[in-house]
Design an enzyme around this catalytic site. Structure first.
Site, PDB file in Angstrom:
ATOM      1  N   ALA A  67       0.846  -1.193   0.000  1.00  0.00           N
ATOM      2  CA  ALA A  67       0.000   0.000   0.000  1.00  0.00           C
ATOM      3  C   ALA A  67       0.882   1.244   0.000  1.00  0.00           C
ATOM      4  O   ALA A  67       2.065   1.195   0.333  1.00  0.00           O
ATOM      5  CB  ALA A  67      -0.908  -0.002   1.225  1.00  0.00           C
ATOM      6  N   GLY A 110      -0.764  -4.803   0.817  1.00  0.00           N
ATOM      7  CA  GLY A 110      -1.984  -4.632   0.036  1.00  0.00           C
ATOM      8  C   GLY A 110      -1.902  -5.286  -1.329  1.00  0.00           C
ATOM      9  O   GLY A 110      -2.921  -5.731  -1.881  1.00  0.00           O
ATOM     10  N   GLU A 113      -2.800  -8.815  -0.721  1.00  0.00           N
ATOM     11  CA  GLU A 113      -4.242  -8.912  -0.497  1.00  0.00           C
ATOM     12  C   GLU A 113      -5.008  -8.837  -1.816  1.00  0.00           C
ATOM     13  O   GLU A 113      -5.991  -9.566  -2.014  1.00  0.00           O
ATOM     14  CB  GLU A 113      -4.698  -7.794   0.445  1.00  0.00           C
ATOM     15  CG  GLU A 113      -4.224  -8.025   1.878  1.00  0.00           C
ATOM     16  CD  GLU A 113      -4.687  -6.943   2.833  1.00  0.00           C
ATOM     17  OE1 GLU A 113      -5.419  -7.263   3.782  1.00  0.00           O
ATOM     18  OE2 GLU A 113      -4.293  -5.781   2.644  1.00  0.00           O
ATOM     19  N   GLU A 133       3.240  -5.824   7.249  1.00  0.00           N
ATOM     20  CA  GLU A 133       2.548  -4.819   8.065  1.00  0.00           C
ATOM     21  C   GLU A 133       3.013  -4.805   9.519  1.00  0.00           C
ATOM     22  O   GLU A 133       3.073  -3.745  10.148  1.00  0.00           O
ATOM     23  CB  GLU A 133       1.030  -5.070   8.021  1.00  0.00           C
ATOM     24  CG  GLU A 133       0.350  -4.592   6.743  1.00  0.00           C
ATOM     25  CD  GLU A 133       0.353  -5.635   5.643  1.00  0.00           C
ATOM     26  OE1 GLU A 133      -0.449  -5.496   4.713  1.00  0.00           O
ATOM     27  OE2 GLU A 133       1.158  -6.578   5.713  1.00  0.00           O
TER      28      GLU A 133
END
Length: 259
Positions: A67, A110, A113, A133
């Site tokens: 991300a 991300g 994901e 993360e």
């Protein structure tokens, strides 16, 4: 289709709709506008009668290296709650057509994901997956803890999530996270070849098989079998079922029309 996108490239090859993440200078780091573009295009492909299969990959050296940290670094809890940014991610779970992902380089945070939102996932030999993360003092929030656990089980998912270690393509294949490992230079070609193979199947069957498999993840075996059975019966109301069985009897290729 609107082709003026800032963060993705969109193209169509025959009955295959292709979405390419396109922020190569930052290894396709995912920000909120990019997610909006990805979701809106995939939903448009899902509504199209011409598109049978959706393919997702990244331009440049990576699928998506995570991300966009700059977008989140100073955010507050209430701000994020009111923003409800993962609502758009949730819409991917409602897409009826098969989504095939192709990962080269990094698929982290991300990016991982997003890859896990795909129904089938191919990876180049150099691909690396992971959830870093924890090293940032946070955790996955777009389904990472849930989807990874469903795929590889509690103990192994816990290991990868708590350490933030990276998983090689070989390891991802071993644990059932991806479907196959492909030479990097052949990744897109082989992904499209597979997508075209799937696209030749009956569209309604593709739709209901995907729906049934996803239910199997959450339902008991008995509940899943009842759901499967209803979809099996439903397909006998389709023209494609009649065409498929007639073609078998006549020893010819079926002409499926999605009806």
């Amino acid at each position: 289709m609107n082709n003026e996108f800032r963060f993705i490239d969109v193209s169509v090859q025959g009955s295959i709709g292709i979405v390419a993440l396109n922020r190569p200078k930052v290894l396709n780091a995912i920000n909120r506008p990019m997610v909006s573009e990805i979701v809106s295009v995939i939903e448009e492909f899902d509504r199209s009668n011409e598109i049978k299969v959706i393919v997702l990959w990244g331009n440049g050296r990576a699928f998506a290296a995570g991300a966009d940290i700059d977008e989140m670094a100073e955010a507050g809890a209430i701000e994020l709650e009111l923003l409800n940014q993962f609502t758009e991610w949730d819409r991917l779970a409602w897409v009826k057509k098969p989504i095939i992902g192709a990962v080269q380089g990094f698929a982290l945070g991300g990016g991982f994901e997003l890859a896990l939102c795909c129904d089938i996932l191919f990876a180049a030999h150099d691909a690396e997956f992971g959830f870093p993360e924890i090293s940032l003092g946070v955790m996955p929030g777009a389904g990472g803890t849930q989807r990874l656990t469903k795929l590889m089980g509690k103990s192994k998912a816990m290991e990868w999530l708590l350490t933030g270690d990276r998983m090689s393509a070989k390891e991802a294949l071993h644990y059932g996270v991806i479907n196959r490992v492909i030479a990097k230079e052949l990744l897109q070609e082989e992904t499209l070849k597979f997508a075209n193979k799937i696209a030749k199947q009956a569209p309604l069957s593709l739709r209901l098989i995907k729906e049934s498999v996803l239910k199997a993840v959450d339902y008991s075996v008995y509940e899943g079998m009842q759901f499967e059975r209803k979809n099996f019966y439903l397909l006998f109301a389709s023209k494609d079922q009649k065409e498929g069985m007639r073609a078998f009897q006549e020893k010819r290729r079926p002409n499926f029309e999605g009806e």
